[in-house]
Design an enzyme around this catalytic site. Structure first.
Site, short mmCIF file in Angstrom:
data_model
loop_
_atom_site.label_atom_id
_atom_site.label_comp_id
_atom_site.label_asym_id
_atom_site.label_seq_id
_atom_site.Cartn_x
_atom_site.Cartn_y
_atom_site.Cartn_z
N ASP A 95 89.50 82.18 26.05
CA ASP A 95 88.28 82.87 26.50
C ASP A 95 88.36 83.03 28.02
O ASP A 95 88.61 82.07 28.75
CB ASP A 95 87.07 82.01 26.11
CG ASP A 95 85.75 82.72 26.31
OD1 ASP A 95 85.73 83.96 26.33
OD2 ASP A 95 84.72 82.01 26.43
N GLY A 192 75.53 81.50 29.82
CA GLY A 192 74.74 80.33 30.16
C GLY A 192 73.47 80.16 29.35
O GLY A 192 73.18 80.94 28.42
#
Length: 337
Positions: A95, A192
């Site tokens: 990722d 987030g």
């Protein structure tokens, strides 16, 4: 000498993405850093017969050790079979790879898929870097995800203040010239647990909770029109489930105004060419909720199995919910026998 991911029992993403686009669902891409996360991911995906992508960020690779990760992934395949999933489809994916060297290292270490994120670079530099990674990875039948457009938020080493939507007029040129296998786009998701500021949201008058702005489905539709049938990826797609935020806050945590992407919007996206949806923060929240609750209710505990066990239970519940209720990938293995 590169490690052949096929000998580890892993698969790349090409076939699973094609079936997902044709079938109107999305493949779960769950980040993991430790054993409990991996156990929960494999248990959930195996019980529900779902293909799954194990995502490793650069930070996770550093935290967990790249050699251990390779053997964990190989162990994950065997664990899935032990659970009665005879033909698991598990990809090991880098990722947000930030350089050719990082991507090459992962290909050489047995990853079956890598992402090169050149989205912060000028357009032509992004193309050149992505093309270089594709040319290397494709020699080993490793699939490559690229990114066009910038997501706001913070995830490990990836930090951006402002998001920039993907420009639909660039996608054909980019995909053609780079040869990438899938494309991560920016349509309003964010990294987030604090994806939006309170100022960007409205508040539900009944609950007082923040309601985030909707995703730019018009941009997604324009991209699909330009690149029909091409695999599209959504990063920053955690929903920040309020039940876990509440548990954290009730047991000594402090996470005011944590807000994510509403699941109904992800369900809608999963029915389009979006065939991979990345989920990381939700797992972190479930883990932390389990640990905080256990410590608060049992201050005498000191055995990590006690509090990590609860965390693993919460994560497994979360992954099963995402697979069945959001992404629709249950019973979508190529071979269900």
């Amino acid at each position: 000498m590169a490690v052949d991911y096929k000998k580890l029992g892993l698969v790349n993403t090409r076939d699973m993405f094609k079936r997902a686009i044709d079938g109107g669902y999305a493949i779960p891409a769950f980040n993991f850093n430790n054993l409990e996360q991996l156990q929960a991911i494999i248990k959930a995906s195996s019980d529900l017969k779902s293909p799954v992508i194990l995502q490793v960020s650069k930070g996770a690779r550093k935290y967990a050790n790249q050699t251990l990760l390779r053997y964990l992934a190989e162990g994950a395949v065997e664990y899935a079979k032990e659970l009665g999933c005879n033909h698991p489809e598990i990809a090991l994916h880098l990722d947000h790879g930030d350089s050719f060297e990082t991507c090459k290292s992962c290909v050489d270490f047995g990853f079956s898929s890598v992402m090169i994120d050149g989205s912060a670079l000028p357009y032509e530099e992004n193309i050149a870097l992505t093309k270089k990674v594709v040319e290397y990875a494709h020699q080993f039948d490793v699939t490559v995800e690229a990114e066009l457009g910038v997501l706001a938020g913070v995830e490990d080493d990836v930090v951006a203040e402002v998001s920039h939507y993907t420009k639909p007029e660039e996608v054909v040129d980019f995909a053609t010239r780079t040869g990438c296998d899938s494309l991560a786009i920016s349509i309003g998701t964010s990294h987030g647990a604090y994806k939006f500021t309170p100022e960007q949201c409205t508040r539900d008058p009944k609950t007082g909770r923040l309601v985030p702005p909707p995703l730019a489905f018009d941009v997604l539709a324009a991209i699909e029109k330009q690149l029909p049938g091409f695999p599209i990826v959504l990063h920053g797609s955690s929903s920040v489930p309020q039940e876990y935020v509440d548990i954290i806050n009730e047991h000594g945590g402090k996470m005011p105004n944590a807000v994510g992407i509403p699941e109904e919007q992800l369900r809608k996206a999963a029915k389009s060419a979006v065939c991979k949806i990345n989920i990381d923060s939700d797992s972190r929240l479930a883990f932390t909720a389990g640990v905080r609750q256990t410590f608060d209710e049992h201050p005498e505990y000191f055995d990590p199995r006690q509090y990590c066990g609860k965390a693993r239970e919460y994560m497994e519940d979360l992954y099963k919910h995402k697979i069945t209720d959001v992404l629709g990938s249950e019973n979508k293995l190529a071979n269900l026998d």
